[in-house]
Design an enzyme around this catalytic site. Structure first.
Site, PDB file in Angstrom:
ATOM      1  N   TYR A 127       0.859  -1.190   0.000  1.00  0.00           N
ATOM      2  CA  TYR A 127       0.000   0.000   0.000  1.00  0.00           C
ATOM      3  C   TYR A 127       0.892   1.236   0.000  1.00  0.00           C
ATOM      4  O   TYR A 127       1.870   1.288   0.746  1.00  0.00           O
ATOM      5  CB  TYR A 127      -0.888   0.016   1.257  1.00  0.00           C
ATOM      6  CG  TYR A 127      -1.643   1.310   1.429  1.00  0.00           C
ATOM      7  CD1 TYR A 127      -2.943   1.458   0.962  1.00  0.00           C
ATOM      8  CD2 TYR A 127      -1.030   2.420   2.035  1.00  0.00           C
ATOM      9  CE1 TYR A 127      -3.626   2.659   1.090  1.00  0.00           C
ATOM     10  CE2 TYR A 127      -1.704   3.642   2.161  1.00  0.00           C
ATOM     11  CZ  TYR A 127      -3.004   3.737   1.687  1.00  0.00           C
ATOM     12  OH  TYR A 127      -3.665   4.934   1.802  1.00  0.00           O
ATOM     13  N   GLU A 152      -3.244   7.367  -4.118  1.00  0.00           N
ATOM     14  CA  GLU A 152      -3.140   6.110  -3.385  1.00  0.00           C
ATOM     15  C   GLU A 152      -2.996   4.958  -4.374  1.00  0.00           C
ATOM     16  O   GLU A 152      -3.710   4.906  -5.375  1.00  0.00           O
ATOM     17  CB  GLU A 152      -4.407   5.917  -2.541  1.00  0.00           C
ATOM     18  CG  GLU A 152      -4.377   4.677  -1.665  1.00  0.00           C
ATOM     19  CD  GLU A 152      -5.731   4.430  -0.992  1.00  0.00           C
ATOM     20  OE1 GLU A 152      -5.929   4.933   0.129  1.00  0.00           O
ATOM     21  OE2 GLU A 152      -6.577   3.748  -1.588  1.00  0.00           O
TER      22      GLU A 152
END
Ligand code: GDP
Ligand code: MN
Length: 382
Positions: free
Chosen positions: A101, A189
């Protein structure tokens, strides 16, 4: 302004971030053409601005054109958590060794940028933050200094990615930082950021939110506007630059300030009515903005009465009143209008409005009285 995955990936690609070859499609035939071009196997991915698409059946692997047909037909038109799928993104499928992530966002209290990186990707970062907060490596970045390579490398080391991923991750994070800052984003993101068996690091998903305040320097953003809107009223409002959310009631609401607009919706409910929308026209309340707002509300066939709720602050009551009067000269309105004007020079403003009052245009001194009148008017109409 939130982007779809495919738009985020197209943006990433411009900054040199590796993404899979792919294309967007709004029909089954287009999906097959995109798959042929990307090379099989492919993944067919629902383009909706909500996470957890995989679990909802919105992400499917296809090894042939026939399978692309089947999956694209099933996914297009699908409803995922209230979002209807109008497009799919079809890309060459990746082999995954690990899922990470990565994100950059703003830490408002620190007045710095915040980077987050975790070796536990592929799941919602909120879940990681709750169950295993130490698994998220954070870096705060002074906007003046920017993200230097040595700091980035230390950050990657702290996140304990596989050693094979280190160089690729550093490279992508530096580019992602550029995309974030130069691209005027509020959030970028990548979840998951993957490591492939060949040792390549690669963005498998993209979530980007752009800072609307920077729109004046990004004419290229025009292509993003309104695509997520399926409500015709919201589309029209967004083209006019209004902060509008469509609701399903009969009282059209116009207020200045998001807080007041919400309070206005609440009070309409409180007195037994239902707002047709939320609409914040912002601080200025100029005649043109008011005319735009009235036009959007007037085009909503469900609206039976309009409640204009303005609190004069820097903009004085008489300016607001003149703005409303001029707006009403520009747009002919089907519904009766109730105005509550308060704040700076409210009396002067009401004096101006009183000259125009009729049974279709009334002024009330308080919010609750105005709300009651608006609801009564809405109910009285055939
Ligand atoms: P989201 O769940 O809506 O955020 O959609 P993502 O694009 O993040 O995909 C969800 C999951 O699907 C990923 O975490 C992967 O596990 C899987 N996935 C997506 N694309 C591929 C692919 O090309 N190959 C493989 N093997 N899995 C994929
Ligand atoms: Mn994802």
């Amino acid at each position: 302004m939130d982007l779809f995955e495919y738009q985020g990936k197209q943006l990433f690609a411009r900054y040199g971030i590796p993404v899979s070859a792919g294309d967007v499609a709004s029909t089954v035939d287009e999906a097959v053409r995109a798959a042929d071009a990307a090379g099989y196997p492919v993944v067919v991915k629902a383009q909706v601005q909500v996470g957890g698409r995989g679990k909802a059946g919105g992400i499917k692997l296809a090894v042939s054109a026939d399978e692309v047909r089947t999956h694209a037909a099933a996914i297009l038109g699908m409803d995922i958590k209230g979002h209807v799928v109008h497009r799919v993104w079809v890309e060459h499928a990746s082999d995954i060794s690990e899922e990470y992530y990565a994100s950059f966002t703003l830490d408002r209290s620190a007045k710095k940028y915040l980077g987050m990186l975790s070796a536990q990707g592929g799941v919602e970062i909120e879940t990681v933050a709750e169950e295993n907060p130490d698994a998220i490596a954070r870096i705060t970045i002074d906007p003046v200094d920017g993200l230097r390579e040595d700091a980035c490398r230390a950050w990657v080391a702290q996140a304990k990615l596989s050693p094979a991923a280190t160089d690729g991750a550093v490279d992508i994070l530096l580019k992602l930082y550029h995309a974030y800052v130069d691209g005027d984003a509020d959030l970028v993101e990548i979840n998951p950021l993957i490591l492939t068996p060949e040792g390549k690091v690669h963005a498998l998903d993209a979530k980007v939110s752009l800072d609307e305040n920077a729109r004046f320097r990004h004419p290229e953003w025009d292509e993003f506007v309104g695509l997520e809107k399926t409500d015709a009223r919201e589309l029209e409002a967004s083209e006019k630059g209004l902060q509008y959310v469509g609701l399903d009631g009969t009282v059209g609401v116009i207020a200045n300030g998001a807080g007041l607009a919400m309070a206005t919706c609440d009070i309409v409910h409180e007195v037994g009515g239902r707002p047709a929308n939320f609409l914040d026209i912002g601080g200025g309340a100029s005649a043109q903005v008011m005319a735009n707002a009235l036009e959007v509300i007037n085009n909503d066939p469900a609206v039976r009465a309009i409640f204009i709720n303005i609190f004069g602050g820097i903009t004085k009551g008489e300016e607001v009143a003149n703005g409303i009067v001029q707006a009403l000269e520009q747009v002919s309105i089907a519904s009766p209008i109730v105005i509550r004007l308060d704040g700076t020079n409210a009396e002067e403003g009401r004096a101006i409005l009183s000259k125009y009052e009729s049974d279709r245009l009334v002024s009330r001194p308080t919010m609750v009285e105005a709300a009651r009148t608006a609801v009564e008017m809405a109910e009285a109409r055939p």
